[in-house]
Motif scaffolding. Structure first.
Motif, PDB file in Angstrom:
ATOM      1  N   GLU A 138      28.187  16.235  -9.425  1.00 46.97           N
ATOM      2  CA  GLU A 138      27.865  14.815  -9.486  1.00 46.97           C
ATOM      3  C   GLU A 138      28.362  14.097  -8.222  1.00 46.97           C
ATOM      4  OE1 GLU A 138      28.884  11.111 -12.415  1.00 46.97           O
ATOM      5  OE2 GLU A 138      28.547  13.064 -13.363  1.00 46.97           O
ATOM      6  N   ILE A 139      29.525  14.508  -7.710  1.00 41.93           N
ATOM      7  CA  ILE A 139      30.060  13.937  -6.469  1.00 41.93           C
ATOM      8  C   ILE A 139      29.090  14.194  -5.319  1.00 41.93           C
ATOM      9  CG2 ILE A 139      31.866  14.239  -4.703  1.00 41.93           C
ATOM     10  CD1 ILE A 139      33.871  14.533  -7.069  1.00 41.93           C
ATOM     11  N   ILE A 140      28.617  15.428  -5.212  1.00 36.94           N
ATOM     12  CA  ILE A 140      27.678  15.780  -4.139  1.00 36.94           C
ATOM     13  C   ILE A 140      26.382  14.985  -4.288  1.00 36.94           C
ATOM     14  CG2 ILE A 140      26.305  17.643  -3.104  1.00 36.94           C
ATOM     15  CD1 ILE A 140      29.316  17.959  -2.604  1.00 36.94           C
ATOM     16  N   ALA A 141      25.864  14.901  -5.511  1.00 38.97           N
ATOM     17  CA  ALA A 141      24.617  14.166  -5.756  1.00 38.97           C
ATOM     18  C   ALA A 141      24.780  12.686  -5.408  1.00 38.97           C
ATOM     19  CB  ALA A 141      24.183  14.333  -7.208  1.00 38.97           C
ATOM     20  N   LYS A 188      28.222   6.458  -1.646  1.00 36.10           N
ATOM     21  CA  LYS A 188      29.540   6.048  -2.123  1.00 36.10           C
ATOM     22  C   LYS A 188      29.451   5.677  -3.594  1.00 36.10           C
ATOM     23  CE  LYS A 188      29.134   1.179  -0.874  1.00 36.10           C
ATOM     24  NZ  LYS A 188      29.734   0.066  -0.155  1.00 36.10           N
ATOM     25  N   GLY A 189      30.616   5.638  -4.233  1.00 36.13           N
ATOM     26  CA  GLY A 189      30.662   5.246  -5.641  1.00 36.13           C
ATOM     27  C   GLY A 189      31.766   5.977  -6.385  1.00 36.13           C
ATOM     28  N   TRP A 190      31.697   5.894  -7.696  1.00 32.20           N
ATOM     29  CA  TRP A 190      32.723   6.453  -8.584  1.00 32.20           C
ATOM     30  C   TRP A 190      32.135   7.563  -9.442  1.00 32.20           C
ATOM     31  CZ3 TRP A 190      37.758   4.976  -8.284  1.00 32.20           C
ATOM     32  CH2 TRP A 190      38.034   3.785  -7.611  1.00 32.20           C
ATOM     33  N   VAL A 191      32.939   8.585  -9.699  1.00 32.74           N
ATOM     34  CA  VAL A 191      32.568   9.663 -10.619  1.00 32.74           C
ATOM     35  C   VAL A 191      33.704   9.817 -11.626  1.00 32.74           C
ATOM     36  CG1 VAL A 191      32.088  12.126 -10.839  1.00 32.74           C
ATOM     37  CG2 VAL A 191      31.144  10.843  -8.906  1.00 32.74           C
ATOM     38  N   LYS A 221      39.897  10.564 -15.623  1.00 35.64           N
ATOM     39  CA  LYS A 221      40.122  10.375 -14.207  1.00 35.64           C
ATOM     40  C   LYS A 221      38.830   9.868 -13.587  1.00 35.64           C
ATOM     41  CE  LYS A 221      42.038  12.556 -10.101  1.00 35.64           C
ATOM     42  NZ  LYS A 221      42.678  13.726  -9.504  1.00 35.64           N
ATOM     43  N   THR A 222      38.955   9.088 -12.544  1.00 28.56           N
ATOM     44  CA  THR A 222      37.798   8.627 -11.797  1.00 28.56           C
ATOM     45  C   THR A 222      38.102   8.777 -10.318  1.00 28.56           C
ATOM     46  OG1 THR A 222      36.145   6.862 -11.579  1.00 28.56           O
ATOM     47  CG2 THR A 222      38.448   6.168 -11.725  1.00 28.56           C
ATOM     48  N   THR A 223      37.109   9.195  -9.570  1.00 31.35           N
ATOM     49  CA  THR A 223      37.285   9.413  -8.137  1.00 31.35           C
ATOM     50  C   THR A 223      36.288   8.561  -7.371  1.00 31.35           C
ATOM     51  OG1 THR A 223      38.197  11.632  -8.353  1.00 31.35           O
ATOM     52  CG2 THR A 223      37.079  11.135  -6.288  1.00 31.35           C
ATOM     53  N   TYR A 224      36.822   7.860  -6.375  1.00 34.17           N
ATOM     54  CA  TYR A 224      35.976   7.092  -5.472  1.00 34.17           C
ATOM     55  C   TYR A 224      35.600   7.993  -4.308  1.00 34.17           C
ATOM     56  CZ  TYR A 224      34.276   3.531  -2.289  1.00 34.17           C
ATOM     57  OH  TYR A 224      33.487   2.804  -1.439  1.00 34.17           O
ATOM     58  N   GLY A 248      41.189   9.847  -6.079  1.00 35.60           N
ATOM     59  CA  GLY A 248      41.017   9.644  -7.516  1.00 35.60           C
ATOM     60  C   GLY A 248      42.227   9.014  -8.167  1.00 35.60           C
ATOM     61  N   ILE A 249      41.976   8.431  -9.324  1.00 35.12           N
ATOM     62  CA  ILE A 249      43.042   7.826 -10.119  1.00 35.12           C
ATOM     63  C   ILE A 249      42.919   8.295 -11.566  1.00 35.12           C
ATOM     64  CG2 ILE A 249      43.249   5.778  -8.660  1.00 35.12           C
ATOM     65  CD1 ILE A 249      41.702   4.263 -10.909  1.00 35.12           C
ATOM     66  N   TYR A 250      44.057   8.394 -12.227  1.00 35.53           N
ATOM     67  CA  TYR A 250      44.078   8.710 -13.661  1.00 35.53           C
ATOM     68  C   TYR A 250      44.013   7.404 -14.435  1.00 35.53           C
ATOM     69  CZ  TYR A 250      45.023  13.525 -12.626  1.00 35.53           C
ATOM     70  OH  TYR A 250      44.902  14.814 -12.175  1.00 35.53           O
ATOM     71  N   LYS A 251      43.255   7.422 -15.533  1.00 31.21           N
ATOM     72  CA  LYS A 251      43.057   6.238 -16.356  1.00 31.21           C
ATOM     73  C   LYS A 251      43.677   6.401 -17.743  1.00 31.21           C
ATOM     74  CE  LYS A 251      38.552   5.902 -16.107  1.00 31.21           C
ATOM     75  NZ  LYS A 251      37.189   5.380 -16.094  1.00 31.21           N
TER      76      LYS A 251
END
Length: 150
Positions: free
Chosen positions: A102-105, A112-115, A130-133, A145-148
């Motif tokens: 999904e990051i590659i796509a 750019k964006g969040w996964v 977790k979400t990664t910018y 990335g950050i943990y939520k």
């Protein structure tokens, strides 16, 4: 009355700890932006070297910058150097989601964006959200990335 004040103070402290424990999405964006500035000024090879040498500029508590190629291969990682050179596109998260794909796509489509995904938090030793910018620059993807929490 004393018990109520004590209870209120304890409740406030527990809420404060929850707020402090959660990472801030703006910090992940700032980390990626810092990496982009360095990349533009010094080039990809210099950024790779700085990240792999654990330059504290690119590590802020649990938030750190890492790089992935558009082919999925990890180029630089300050926390786990064993990942460098590995392509883990076919390894899912804790729930079976192929978030790296999904990051590659996302990098190919929007740049750019969040996964979002679920991953083992090395601090809590638990599976957490977790979400990664991500931000694409030519043939490299800058990620933080950050943990939520759960």
């Amino acid at each position: 009355m004393k018990n109520y004040k004590l209870l209120a103070a304890l409740l406030f402290m527990s809420q404060l700890n929850i707020v402090l424990a959660q990472d801030n999405p703006a910090d992940a964006v700032a980390m990626v932006d810092k990496g982009m500035v360095y990349l533009q000024k010094n080039g990809k090879d210099a950024l790779v070297q700085e990240i792999n040498n654990k330059n504290p500029e690119f590590i802020n508590g649990s938030i750190y910058l890492y790089l992935r190629g558009m082919d999925g291969i990890v180029i630089a990682h300050p926390i786990n150097p064993k990942l460098v050179g590995k392509n883990m596109l076919d390894l899912p998260d804790a729930d079976g989601k192929y978030y790296r794909k999904e990051i590659i796509a996302l990098a190919k489509s929007k740049g750019k964006g969040w996964v979002d995904y679920r991953y083992n938090n090395p601090v809590s030793k638990q599976i957490e959200n977790k979400t990664t910018y991500i931000f694409r620059s030519n043939d490299v993807i800058l990620e933080a990335g950050i943990y939520k929490g759960k």
